[in-house]
Design a protein around this motif. Structure first.
Motif, PDB file in Angstrom:
ATOM      1  N   PRO A   1       0.816  -1.224   0.000  1.00 43.80           N
ATOM      2  CA  PRO A   1       0.000   0.000   0.000  1.00 43.80           C
ATOM      3  C   PRO A   1       0.849   1.273   0.000  1.00 43.80           C
ATOM      4  O   PRO A   1       0.441   2.292  -0.563  1.00 43.80           O
ATOM      5  CB  PRO A   1      -0.819  -0.110   1.300  1.00 43.80           C
ATOM      6  CG  PRO A   1      -0.789  -1.549   1.658  1.00 43.80           C
ATOM      7  CD  PRO A   1       0.522  -2.055   1.183  1.00 43.80           C
ATOM      8  N   GLY A   2       2.029   1.205   0.616  1.00 44.04           N
ATOM      9  CA  GLY A   2       2.895   2.375   0.670  1.00 44.04           C
ATOM     10  C   GLY A   2       3.813   2.517  -0.523  1.00 44.04           C
ATOM     11  O   GLY A   2       4.667   3.408  -0.540  1.00 44.04           O
ATOM     12  N   ARG A   3       3.643   1.633  -1.521  1.00 35.20           N
ATOM     13  CA  ARG A   3       4.483   1.640  -2.726  1.00 35.20           C
ATOM     14  C   ARG A   3       5.972   1.554  -2.378  1.00 35.20           C
ATOM     15  O   ARG A   3       6.811   2.265  -2.923  1.00 35.20           O
ATOM     16  CB  ARG A   3       4.211   2.889  -3.574  1.00 35.20           C
ATOM     17  CG  ARG A   3       2.782   2.968  -4.099  1.00 35.20           C
ATOM     18  CD  ARG A   3       2.574   4.177  -4.983  1.00 35.20           C
ATOM     19  NE  ARG A   3       1.209   4.218  -5.497  1.00 35.20           N
ATOM     20  CZ  ARG A   3       0.801   3.561  -6.584  1.00 35.20           C
ATOM     21  NH1 ARG A   3       1.653   2.811  -7.252  1.00 35.20           N
ATOM     22  NH2 ARG A   3      -0.453   3.662  -7.000  1.00 35.20           N
ATOM     23  N   ILE A   4       6.256   0.653  -1.442  1.00 32.42           N
ATOM     24  CA  ILE A   4       7.636   0.433  -0.993  1.00 32.42           C
ATOM     25  C   ILE A   4       8.110  -0.904  -1.547  1.00 32.42           C
ATOM     26  O   ILE A   4       7.404  -1.920  -1.438  1.00 32.42           O
ATOM     27  CB  ILE A   4       7.720   0.431   0.552  1.00 32.42           C
ATOM     28  CG1 ILE A   4       7.308   1.806   1.074  1.00 32.42           C
ATOM     29  CG2 ILE A   4       9.113   0.067   1.033  1.00 32.42           C
ATOM     30  CD1 ILE A   4       6.993   1.829   2.544  1.00 32.42           C
TER      31      ILE A   4
ATOM     32  N   ASP B   1       1.941   7.061   6.189  1.00 30.82           N
ATOM     33  CA  ASP B   1       3.310   7.576   6.133  1.00 30.82           C
ATOM     34  C   ASP B   1       4.225   6.488   5.559  1.00 30.82           C
ATOM     35  O   ASP B   1       4.361   5.409   6.155  1.00 30.82           O
ATOM     36  CB  ASP B   1       3.768   7.955   7.540  1.00 30.82           C
ATOM     37  CG  ASP B   1       5.145   8.625   7.535  1.00 30.82           C
ATOM     38  OD1 ASP B   1       5.740   8.763   6.440  1.00 30.82           O
ATOM     39  OD2 ASP B   1       5.628   8.987   8.612  1.00 30.82           O
ATOM     40  N   PRO B   2       4.871   6.726   4.409  1.00 27.03           N
ATOM     41  CA  PRO B   2       5.717   5.690   3.802  1.00 27.03           C
ATOM     42  C   PRO B   2       6.930   5.313   4.648  1.00 27.03           C
ATOM     43  O   PRO B   2       7.365   4.162   4.634  1.00 27.03           O
ATOM     44  CB  PRO B   2       6.141   6.325   2.469  1.00 27.03           C
ATOM     45  CG  PRO B   2       5.953   7.781   2.640  1.00 27.03           C
ATOM     46  CD  PRO B   2       4.814   7.951   3.595  1.00 27.03           C
ATOM     47  N   ILE B   3       7.469   6.289   5.393  1.00 30.11           N
ATOM     48  CA  ILE B   3       8.624   5.983   6.254  1.00 30.11           C
ATOM     49  C   ILE B   3       8.226   5.036   7.366  1.00 30.11           C
ATOM     50  O   ILE B   3       8.913   4.048   7.655  1.00 30.11           O
ATOM     51  CB  ILE B   3       9.222   7.291   6.835  1.00 30.11           C
ATOM     52  CG1 ILE B   3       9.770   8.158   5.714  1.00 30.11           C
ATOM     53  CG2 ILE B   3      10.323   6.963   7.843  1.00 30.11           C
ATOM     54  CD1 ILE B   3      10.305   9.503   6.180  1.00 30.11           C
TER      55      ILE B   3
ATOM     56  N   VAL C   1       7.975  -0.362   9.914  1.00 29.03           N
ATOM     57  CA  VAL C   1       7.177  -1.452  10.510  1.00 29.03           C
ATOM     58  C   VAL C   1       7.294  -2.722   9.665  1.00 29.03           C
ATOM     59  O   VAL C   1       7.518  -3.818  10.192  1.00 29.03           O
ATOM     60  CB  VAL C   1       5.699  -1.035  10.654  1.00 29.03           C
ATOM     61  CG1 VAL C   1       4.871  -2.212  11.169  1.00 29.03           C
ATOM     62  CG2 VAL C   1       5.575   0.146  11.595  1.00 29.03           C
ATOM     63  N   GLY C   2       7.170  -2.574   8.348  1.00 32.63           N
ATOM     64  CA  GLY C   2       7.310  -3.726   7.472  1.00 32.63           C
ATOM     65  C   GLY C   2       8.693  -4.343   7.556  1.00 32.63           C
ATOM     66  O   GLY C   2       8.840  -5.573   7.564  1.00 32.63           O
TER      67      GLY C   2
END
Length: 199
Positions: free
Chosen positions: A84-87, A162-164, A169-170
């Motif tokens: 979802p965070g495009r990471i 928040d992507p950071i 967390v991931g």
């Protein structure tokens, strides 16, 4: 059992009898006393063998439980935080994400990321089977298959925006689960196998 060490057991028998005689211990008879010793020793060996078997079974099943926990944890990290965070993840999972993104952007064709991860692990698992260790590879295969299964059924949900924070967390979830599997004498596939091969 006792026929393997007749001399040692005869000495042990004499020691027991001398102890009985010196301390005036009342026993039914020396033969009965010796039969007690034999029975207790056989029971001790039997219980020891059962303990060894149970420990092996617990260790075997603990690896299966750890493989399940890893697959579920990494699927949560991927579908709740990274995707979802495009990471982009590390290793083969991240490379699979990159391939899917490029193909979708330029060709408009959609691929399943879990299936692509599974597909890219196949040659590494074959190499691991013949080069590293078959027991190691069996549980690694189980971890890879369970990861494919959980990544396919766990829904994609946005937990944080928040992507950071999502990457942190991931990353914690993924790193902890990978560490547990490596500590249990198997891996999660992908670059873990390559790292072990070049170590």
């Amino acid at each position: 059992i006792f026929t393997f060490y007749p001399f040692l057991f005869s000495i042990f028998y004499d020691i027991i009898l001398n102890f009985i005689q010196k301390n005036h211990i009342s026993v039914p008879s020396s033969k009965i006393w010796f039969s007690y010793i034999i029975i207790y020793y056989i029971l001790f060996l039997f219980l020891k063998e059962i303990t060894v078997v149970l420990k092996d079974q617990v260790k075997k099943h603990s690896k299966i439980i750890i493989a399940c926990l890893y697959a579920l944890t990494v699927s949560i990290a991927f579908n709740f935080f990274w995707l979802p965070g495009r990471i982009y993840a590390s290793g083969i999972t991240g490379f699979s994400q990159l391939i899917v993104s490029v193909v979708e952007s330029f060709l408009g064709i959609s691929f399943s990321i879990p299936f692509l991860v599974l597909l890219m692990n196949l040659p590494l698992l074959i190499i691991s089977w013949f080069v590293i260790n078959r027991s190691f590879t069996k549980y690694t295969i189980l971890a890879v298959l369970l990861t494919y299964f959980f990544m396919s059924i766990v829904p994609v949900k946005t937990i944080v925006t928040d992507p950071i924070l999502a990457s942190i967390v991931g990353g914690v979830l993924h790193g902890a689960s990978v560490g547990i599997t490596l500590n249990s004498d198997f891996s999660t596939g992908g670059l873990d196998i390559i790292g072990i091969l070049v170590r």
